[in-house]
Design a protein around this motif. Structure first.
Motif, PDB file in Angstrom:
ATOM      1  N   TRP A 110      31.202 -27.951 -77.070  1.00 25.44           N
ATOM      2  CA  TRP A 110      30.318 -28.676 -77.995  1.00 25.44           C
ATOM      3  C   TRP A 110      30.919 -30.018 -78.387  1.00 25.44           C
ATOM      4  CZ3 TRP A 110      29.248 -23.741 -81.398  1.00 25.44           C
ATOM      5  CH2 TRP A 110      28.369 -22.902 -80.702  1.00 25.44           C
ATOM      6  N   ASP A 111      32.149 -30.332 -77.935  1.00 26.30           N
ATOM      7  CA  ASP A 111      32.691 -31.678 -78.177  1.00 26.30           C
ATOM      8  C   ASP A 111      32.162 -32.696 -77.155  1.00 26.30           C
ATOM      9  OD1 ASP A 111      34.143 -31.289 -75.827  1.00 26.30           O
ATOM     10  OD2 ASP A 111      36.082 -31.061 -76.814  1.00 26.30           O
ATOM     11  N   LYS A 112      31.178 -32.270 -76.352  1.00 23.80           N
ATOM     12  CA  LYS A 112      30.470 -33.131 -75.387  1.00 23.80           C
ATOM     13  C   LYS A 112      31.317 -33.480 -74.164  1.00 23.80           C
ATOM     14  CE  LYS A 112      27.789 -35.289 -79.130  1.00 23.80           C
ATOM     15  NZ  LYS A 112      27.290 -36.547 -79.710  1.00 23.80           N
ATOM     16  N   THR A 113      32.380 -32.708 -73.928  1.00 22.96           N
ATOM     17  CA  THR A 113      33.174 -32.945 -72.730  1.00 22.96           C
ATOM     18  C   THR A 113      33.230 -31.711 -71.844  1.00 22.96           C
ATOM     19  OG1 THR A 113      35.303 -32.239 -73.650  1.00 22.96           O
ATOM     20  CG2 THR A 113      34.697 -34.557 -73.964  1.00 22.96           C
ATOM     21  N   VAL A 114      33.414 -31.986 -70.557  1.00 17.37           N
ATOM     22  CA  VAL A 114      33.738 -30.962 -69.570  1.00 17.37           C
ATOM     23  C   VAL A 114      35.143 -31.281 -69.074  1.00 17.37           C
ATOM     24  CG1 VAL A 114      33.230 -30.185 -67.213  1.00 17.37           C
ATOM     25  CG2 VAL A 114      31.375 -30.473 -68.868  1.00 17.37           C
ATOM     26  N   LYS A 115      36.016 -30.284 -69.067  1.00 17.30           N
ATOM     27  CA  LYS A 115      37.400 -30.516 -68.642  1.00 17.30           C
ATOM     28  C   LYS A 115      37.760 -29.574 -67.498  1.00 17.30           C
ATOM     29  CE  LYS A 115      39.018 -32.174 -73.169  1.00 17.30           C
ATOM     30  NZ  LYS A 115      40.038 -32.064 -74.230  1.00 17.30           N
ATOM     31  N   TYR A 116      38.581 -30.107 -66.586  1.00 14.30           N
ATOM     32  CA  TYR A 116      39.071 -29.334 -65.451  1.00 14.30           C
ATOM     33  C   TYR A 116      40.536 -28.985 -65.696  1.00 14.30           C
ATOM     34  CZ  TYR A 116      34.968 -31.390 -63.173  1.00 14.30           C
ATOM     35  OH  TYR A 116      33.695 -31.796 -62.851  1.00 14.30           O
ATOM     36  N   TRP A 117      40.919 -27.765 -65.340  1.00 12.96           N
ATOM     37  CA  TRP A 117      42.273 -27.280 -65.638  1.00 12.96           C
ATOM     38  C   TRP A 117      42.905 -26.656 -64.411  1.00 12.96           C
ATOM     39  CZ3 TRP A 117      43.684 -28.333 -70.684  1.00 12.96           C
ATOM     40  CH2 TRP A 117      42.633 -28.608 -71.577  1.00 12.96           C
ATOM     41  N   ASP A 118      44.090 -27.167 -64.072  1.00 12.23           N
ATOM     42  CA  ASP A 118      44.962 -26.524 -63.101  1.00 12.23           C
ATOM     43  C   ASP A 118      45.864 -25.600 -63.919  1.00 12.23           C
ATOM     44  OD1 ASP A 118      47.214 -25.892 -61.509  1.00 12.23           O
ATOM     45  OD2 ASP A 118      46.946 -27.700 -60.294  1.00 12.23           O
ATOM     46  N   PHE A 119      45.894 -24.315 -63.582  1.00 20.73           N
ATOM     47  CA  PHE A 119      46.580 -23.338 -64.444  1.00 20.73           C
ATOM     48  C   PHE A 119      48.082 -23.599 -64.572  1.00 20.73           C
ATOM     49  CE2 PHE A 119      42.842 -21.080 -62.691  1.00 20.73           C
ATOM     50  CZ  PHE A 119      42.147 -20.947 -63.879  1.00 20.73           C
ATOM     51  N   ARG A 120      48.617 -24.469 -63.735  1.00 21.47           N
ATOM     52  CA  ARG A 120      50.058 -24.778 -63.803  1.00 21.47           C
ATOM     53  C   ARG A 120      50.368 -25.870 -64.822  1.00 21.47           C
ATOM     54  NH1 ARG A 120      50.132 -25.784 -57.411  1.00 21.47           N
ATOM     55  NH2 ARG A 120      48.427 -27.096 -58.179  1.00 21.47           N
ATOM     56  N   SER A 121      49.319 -26.450 -65.435  1.00 18.06           N
ATOM     57  CA  SER A 121      49.541 -27.567 -66.359  1.00 18.06           C
ATOM     58  C   SER A 121      48.803 -27.351 -67.674  1.00 18.06           C
ATOM     59  CB  SER A 121      49.053 -28.871 -65.717  1.00 18.06           C
ATOM     60  OG  SER A 121      49.055 -29.917 -66.673  1.00 18.06           O
ATOM     61  N   PRO A 122      49.422 -27.689 -68.815  1.00 14.65           N
ATOM     62  CA  PRO A 122      48.756 -27.518 -70.110  1.00 14.65           C
ATOM     63  C   PRO A 122      47.781 -28.643 -70.448  1.00 14.65           C
ATOM     64  CG  PRO A 122      50.967 -28.364 -70.434  1.00 14.65           C
ATOM     65  CD  PRO A 122      50.819 -28.144 -68.953  1.00 14.65           C
ATOM     66  N   THR A 123      47.769 -29.714 -69.654  1.00  9.69           N
ATOM     67  CA  THR A 123      46.842 -30.817 -69.907  1.00  9.69           C
ATOM     68  C   THR A 123      45.751 -30.810 -68.849  1.00  9.69           C
ATOM     69  OG1 THR A 123      48.256 -32.288 -68.624  1.00  9.69           O
ATOM     70  CG2 THR A 123      48.556 -32.283 -71.012  1.00  9.69           C
ATOM     71  N   ILE A 140      27.602 -29.269 -74.649  1.00  7.69           N
ATOM     72  CA  ILE A 140      27.332 -28.420 -73.490  1.00  7.69           C
ATOM     73  C   ILE A 140      26.810 -27.070 -73.976  1.00  7.69           C
ATOM     74  CG2 ILE A 140      28.410 -27.100 -71.626  1.00  7.69           C
ATOM     75  CD1 ILE A 140      29.473 -30.640 -72.493  1.00  7.69           C
ATOM     76  N   TYR A 141      25.636 -26.684 -73.453  1.00  7.67           N
ATOM     77  CA  TYR A 141      25.011 -25.410 -73.826  1.00  7.67           C
ATOM     78  C   TYR A 141      25.166 -24.355 -72.739  1.00  7.67           C
ATOM     79  CZ  TYR A 141      22.501 -27.281 -77.922  1.00  7.67           C
ATOM     80  OH  TYR A 141      22.178 -27.809 -79.150  1.00  7.67           O
TER      81      TYR A 141
END
Length: 358
Positions: free
Chosen positions: A142-155, A166-167
Motif C-alpha cells: 500500500w506504499d505504492k511500490t513493488v519491490k524485487y528481492w534476492d533472498f541473499r540480500s536484505p535490500t 497495490i491491491y
C-alpha cells in the motif's frame, strides 16, 4: 480422479449445477478471516501442502492426505494480519506478506521463518518467481511500490513506483500483473523487471479486487467489487479476444440487482479454465475460450475470500470467512471461518469441445 474424497460419479455434462457433497473441511482452521491460499507447485512432490494466511497474524501450512483429511505441519507468526502467501517453486518454503509491513519466508523442513522484505506500509501481495534461475520474491504494498528481492540480500534488487496502492498481484512465467487503486493495471515483463511493459485502466468500471494470470501467461483475468470479471490478453494482436462478463449477482427483483465482489480468481493448472468466487458465497468454473460457464455451485454459507487449485488440478480449495462486505454489523460470532477442499470430479473443469477452431 473419481476416487478422490470418496467415489461420487462425475456429474453429467448437461448439468451445470455443481455438487458440494464430497467437499471436506480442513482441520484446525485459522481463528480469523482467511486472506489467501496457496498449494505447493512442485510436480515431484508426492504430497499436497496448503498454505493459509489469516487476519489472526499467522501463516499455517497443512498436509493434505489423499482421502481429503488434513493435518497441520508448521506455522509462523507475523506482527499483524497476514494478507498474502505463495510457495517457492520447489515447494520447500512459503512466502508471506502482511500488515506488519514485511514479507517473510518459512522453511517447511526446519519450521524457521526469516524476514526477507520491508515496506513503508502493509504488504498486500507477495509472489515467488525466478530471474535467470535465481529464486526471487516480488512484493506489492500500500506504499505504492513493488519491490524485487534476492533472498541473499536484505535490500531490494529493484523498486517499481506505481500510480496507487497495490491491491492485487500475480506472476506466471515472465508475466507480472499488478492491480492498484484507481483501477490501474500494470503489466511487467520480468525479463525487464524495472519498467512497465504496458499500463492500462481496468475495463471494469469499479475497484479491482483481484488479478490472476492465465496458465499460459498470455493474459490475465480481473475481478471487481461489482460482480464482473474481465479477460484481458497482453498483446495487442489478441485484443479481439478481450471481453468482460457479469457474475456473482442475484437475479434482478423490482429493478434492483444485488451485486457482490469477485474476491478471487484461480486458473486450473492443466485445462486453463478458471474459477471465480465471491462475497455471495458461491464459486463457478468458466471456460474463457468458449465464453461459457462450466459449473456453478450452491451457496457455501459465507463469503468466499480465497481460492486455489493444487498442482494437478484435482483439488480446489476455497476459504469461507468474513470479508467485511456487509460492514461491521456483518461480523457476528457465528460467522464461519473455514477452508474447504473440493475434489474436482470428471469434467467439472474441462473445457467444452470447441464448435469452430480459431
Amino acid at each position: 480422479m473419481s476416487g478422490l474424497f470418496g467415489s461420487a460419479a462425475a456429474a453429467s455434462s448437461s448439468n451445470t449445477l455443481g455438487d458440494l457433497k464430497q467437499d471436506v473441511e480442513l482441520g484446525s482452521p485459522p481463528e480469523d478471516s482467511i486472506s489467501d491460499l496457496a498449494f505447493n507447485p512442485n510436480p515431484n512432490d508426492q504430497k499436497d501442502f496448503l498454505a493459509v494466511s489469516s487476519w489472526d497474524k499467522k501463516v499455517r501450512v497443512y498436509e493434505i492426505m489423499s482421502n481429503g483429511q488434513s493435518q497441520g505441519k508448521v506455522s509462523m507468526d507475523h506482527d499483524g494480519p497476514v494478507l498474502s502467501v505463495d510457495f517457492f517453486k520447489d515447494g520447500t518454503k512459503v512466502l508471506s506478506g502482511g500488515a506488519d509491513k514485511m514479507a517473510k519466508a518459512l522453511d517447511l523442513n526446519t519450521g524457521q521463518g526469516v524476514q526477507i522484505a520491508q515496506h513503508d506500509m502493509p504488504v498486500r501481495s507477495v509472489r515467488y518467481f525466478e530471474a535467470n534461475g535465481t529464486p526471487m520474491a516480488v512484493t506489492g504494498s500500500w506504499d505504492k511500490t513493488v519491490k524485487y528481492w534476492d533472498f541473499r540480500s536484505p535490500t531490494p534488487a529493484a523498486t517499481l513506483a506505481c500510480q496507487e496502492r497495490i491491491y492485487s498481484m500475480d506472476v506466471r512465467n515472465n508475466l507480472l500483473v499488478i492491480g492498484t487503486a484507481d483501477r490501474y493495471i500494470n503489466v511487467v515483463d520480468l525479463s525487464q523487471p524495472t519498467k512497465f511493459y504496458k499500463t492500462l485502466q481496468s475495463p471494469l468500471k469499479w475497484q479491482t479486487r483481484v488479478v490472476s494470470c492465465f496458465t499460459d501467461a498470455q493474459g490475465f483475468a480481473i475481478g471487481s467489487i461489482e460482480g464482473r470479471c474481465a479477460i484481458q490478453y497482453v498483446e495487442e494482436k489478441d485484443a479481439s479476444l478481450n471481453f468482460s462478463f457479469k457474475c456473482h449477482r442475484d437475479p434482478p427483483q423490482s429493478n434492483v440487482t444485488n451485486v457482490y465482489a469477485v474476491n478471487d480468481i484461480s486458473f486450473h493448472p492443466i485445462h486453463g479454465t478458471f474459477s471465480t468466487a465471491g462475497s455471495d458465497g458461491t464459486f463457478h468454473f468458466w471456460d474463457k475460450d468458449a465464453k461459457h460457464r462450466l459449473k456453478g455451485y450452491p451457496n457455501v454459507g459465507g463469503s468466499i475470500t480465497a481460492t486455489t487449485f493444487n498442482k494437478t488440478g484435482s483439488i480446489f480449495a476455497y476459504a469461507i470467512s468474513n470479508d467485511w462486505s456487509k460492514g461491521y454489523q456483518g461480523n457476528t460470532s457465528t460467522y464461519p471461518t473455514k477452508v474447504m477442499l473440493h475434489p474436482v470430479q470428471g469434467d467439472e473443469c474441462k473445457p467444452r469441445p470447441s464448435v469452430k477452431k480459431r
